[in-house]
Design a protein around this motif. Sequence first.
Motif, PDB file in Angstrom:
ATOM      1  N   ALA A 130       0.808  -1.218   0.000  1.00 10.30           N
ATOM      2  CA  ALA A 130       0.000   0.000   0.000  1.00 10.30           C
ATOM      3  C   ALA A 130       0.840   1.267   0.000  1.00 10.30           C
ATOM      4  N   VAL A 131       1.998   1.245   0.653  1.00 11.64           N
ATOM      5  CA  VAL A 131       2.846   2.440   0.706  1.00 11.64           C
ATOM      6  C   VAL A 131       3.362   2.769  -0.700  1.00 11.64           C
ATOM      7  N   ARG A 132       3.793   1.746  -1.423  1.00 11.40           N
ATOM      8  CA  ARG A 132       4.239   1.972  -2.796  1.00 11.40           C
ATOM      9  C   ARG A 132       3.085   2.450  -3.672  1.00 11.40           C
ATOM     10  N   ARG A 133       1.927   1.818  -3.531  1.00 12.20           N
ATOM     11  CA  ARG A 133       0.772   2.181  -4.354  1.00 12.20           C
ATOM     12  C   ARG A 133       0.344   3.615  -4.112  1.00 12.20           C
ATOM     13  N   ALA A 134       0.395   4.060  -2.858  1.00 12.65           N
ATOM     14  CA  ALA A 134       0.034   5.448  -2.549  1.00 12.65           C
ATOM     15  C   ALA A 134       0.989   6.414  -3.244  1.00 12.65           C
ATOM     16  N   ALA A 135       2.281   6.094  -3.241  1.00 11.67           N
ATOM     17  CA  ALA A 135       3.259   6.950  -3.925  1.00 11.67           C
ATOM     18  C   ALA A 135       3.001   6.977  -5.432  1.00 11.67           C
ATOM     19  N   LEU A 136       2.647   5.838  -5.994  1.00 10.42           N
ATOM     20  CA  LEU A 136       2.377   5.761  -7.434  1.00 10.42           C
ATOM     21  C   LEU A 136       1.194   6.645  -7.841  1.00 10.42           C
ATOM     22  N   VAL A 137       0.070   6.495  -7.144  1.00  5.24           N
ATOM     23  CA  VAL A 137      -1.122   7.245  -7.560  1.00  5.24           C
ATOM     24  C   VAL A 137      -0.976   8.735  -7.282  1.00  5.24           C
ATOM     25  N   GLU A 138      -0.297   9.084  -6.188  1.00  2.00           N
ATOM     26  CA  GLU A 138      -0.098  10.512  -5.893  1.00  2.00           C
ATOM     27  C   GLU A 138       0.770  11.159  -6.978  1.00  2.00           C
ATOM     28  N   LEU A 139       1.844  10.497  -7.376  1.00  2.00           N
ATOM     29  CA  LEU A 139       2.709  11.034  -8.427  1.00  2.00           C
ATOM     30  C   LEU A 139       1.981  11.106  -9.758  1.00  2.00           C
ATOM     31  N   LEU A 140       1.195  10.084 -10.063  1.00  2.00           N
ATOM     32  CA  LEU A 140       0.486  10.030 -11.344  1.00  2.00           C
ATOM     33  C   LEU A 140      -0.487  11.195 -11.491  1.00  2.00           C
ATOM     34  N   TYR A 141      -1.291  11.422 -10.461  1.00  2.00           N
ATOM     35  CA  TYR A 141      -2.291  12.487 -10.557  1.00  2.00           C
ATOM     36  C   TYR A 141      -1.673  13.867 -10.359  1.00  2.00           C
ATOM     37  N   ALA A 142      -0.606  13.964  -9.582  1.00  2.00           N
ATOM     38  CA  ALA A 142       0.033  15.262  -9.354  1.00  2.00           C
ATOM     39  C   ALA A 142       0.656  15.814 -10.625  1.00  2.00           C
ATOM     40  N   GLY A 143       1.202  14.930 -11.477  1.00  2.00           N
ATOM     41  CA  GLY A 143       1.923  15.402 -12.655  1.00  2.00           C
ATOM     42  C   GLY A 143       1.349  14.981 -13.984  1.00  2.00           C
ATOM     43  N   GLY A 144       0.260  14.181 -13.980  1.00  2.00           N
ATOM     44  CA  GLY A 144      -0.329  13.748 -15.240  1.00  2.00           C
ATOM     45  C   GLY A 144       0.630  12.903 -16.067  1.00  2.00           C
ATOM     46  N   LEU A 145       1.377  12.022 -15.425  1.00  2.00           N
ATOM     47  CA  LEU A 145       2.408  11.251 -16.104  1.00  2.00           C
ATOM     48  C   LEU A 145       1.815  10.140 -16.975  1.00  2.00           C
ATOM     49  N   ARG A 146       2.538   9.786 -18.025  1.00  2.00           N
ATOM     50  CA  ARG A 146       2.249   8.549 -18.741  1.00  2.00           C
ATOM     51  C   ARG A 146       2.678   7.401 -17.832  1.00  2.00           C
ATOM     52  N   VAL A 147       2.010   6.254 -17.965  1.00  2.00           N
ATOM     53  CA  VAL A 147       2.310   5.148 -17.057  1.00  2.00           C
ATOM     54  C   VAL A 147       3.744   4.671 -17.214  1.00  2.00           C
ATOM     55  N   THR A 148       4.288   4.685 -18.432  1.00  2.00           N
ATOM     56  CA  THR A 148       5.678   4.265 -18.621  1.00  2.00           C
ATOM     57  C   THR A 148       6.644   5.244 -17.967  1.00  2.00           C
ATOM     58  N   GLU A 149       6.291   6.535 -17.966  1.00  2.00           N
ATOM     59  CA  GLU A 149       7.122   7.537 -17.298  1.00  2.00           C
ATOM     60  C   GLU A 149       7.090   7.334 -15.792  1.00  2.00           C
ATOM     61  N   LEU A 150       5.920   6.971 -15.279  1.00  2.00           N
ATOM     62  CA  LEU A 150       5.749   6.799 -13.838  1.00  2.00           C
ATOM     63  C   LEU A 150       6.534   5.597 -13.319  1.00  2.00           C
ATOM     64  N   VAL A 151       6.287   4.416 -13.891  1.00  2.00           N
ATOM     65  CA  VAL A 151       6.927   3.212 -13.350  1.00  2.00           C
ATOM     66  C   VAL A 151       8.440   3.228 -13.562  1.00  2.00           C
ATOM     67  N   GLY A 152       8.903   3.939 -14.601  1.00  2.00           N
ATOM     68  CA  GLY A 152      10.334   3.988 -14.891  1.00  2.00           C
ATOM     69  C   GLY A 152      11.068   5.159 -14.271  1.00  2.00           C
ATOM     70  N   LEU A 153      10.424   5.877 -13.357  1.00  2.00           N
ATOM     71  CA  LEU A 153      11.059   7.044 -12.728  1.00  2.00           C
ATOM     72  C   LEU A 153      12.371   6.672 -12.048  1.00  2.00           C
TER      73      LEU A 153
END
Length: 290
Positions: A130-153
């Motif tokens: 859950a801690v990782r998932r929370a970081a993922l969704v917060e970053l995704l919505y905060a910056g409007g990232l493409r999923v490949t950009e997000l997971v490969g950060l």
Amino acid sequence: MIDAFLEMMAVEKAASPHTLDAYRRDLAAFAAHCAGGGTTPDRAGTGDVTGFLRAMAGEGAAVATQNRRLSAVRRYLRFLYAEGVRDDDPGAQVDSPKKTRPLPKILTVEEVDRLLTAAEAAAVRGEPGAVRRAALVELLYAGGLRVTELVGLPDAAPRADSDMMMIRGKGEKERVVPLSRHAKRAVTRWRAVRGPSRHMFPAASRTGYLTRQAFARELKALAGAAGLRADRVSPHVLRHAFATHLVARGADLRIVQALLGHQDIATTEIYTHVGNDHLAAVVSDCHPLG
């Protein structure tokens, strides 16, 4: 020659492995069509290309799929012409199938808030992953990232002392996106339990980081926990929500274009759609008889 073309795309155009795989599949489909007509992609003419489009339409392929495959074929034939393998470029003479651009699927602000709240609550309870998932969704919505950009950060991208984050997107182009207070808090908490890594979201995968498919599955599970239909939630839906919510609140379209990393402003213009409730409110507030 297809191998040579893919090598050129990788070296000169910095095409990602995902993009190269898509080109390989599309050109394989074109090669199979050409073989049925007794020719090869290297010797194909305008009739072969248009016949490929008709065959796809007959099989019920979506217009977007037809256009993507046609784009791959055009680039390949243009490559052959530039390399002197052939003395014409038949792909340039074929018109693209026309398509109507559907409105993107989005979530309301309230629905995104429910999703983020569910992610935070699960992280506070200490649920596995859950801690990782929370970081993922917060970053995704905060910056409007493409999923490949997000997971490969890379781990160095989100910085605790900055409200902005550098993203390397399509074609290795860089852009700056926001890093919200909630996103920074979620990232700090994730780093504390994750330990040192050069990837923000390391995993035992071929690339060394979380796959986009694995994250999509986690997001579906989170949607259920938030009381949302899983089929309405995906990484790209959250990217759409980011852009739509900005535009609906008056953000300049050029700014949204830069944040999303769109090359063409026409791609961003789809986010100018508004809901019926917003239209009614504008009429009520602005019309003389409102």
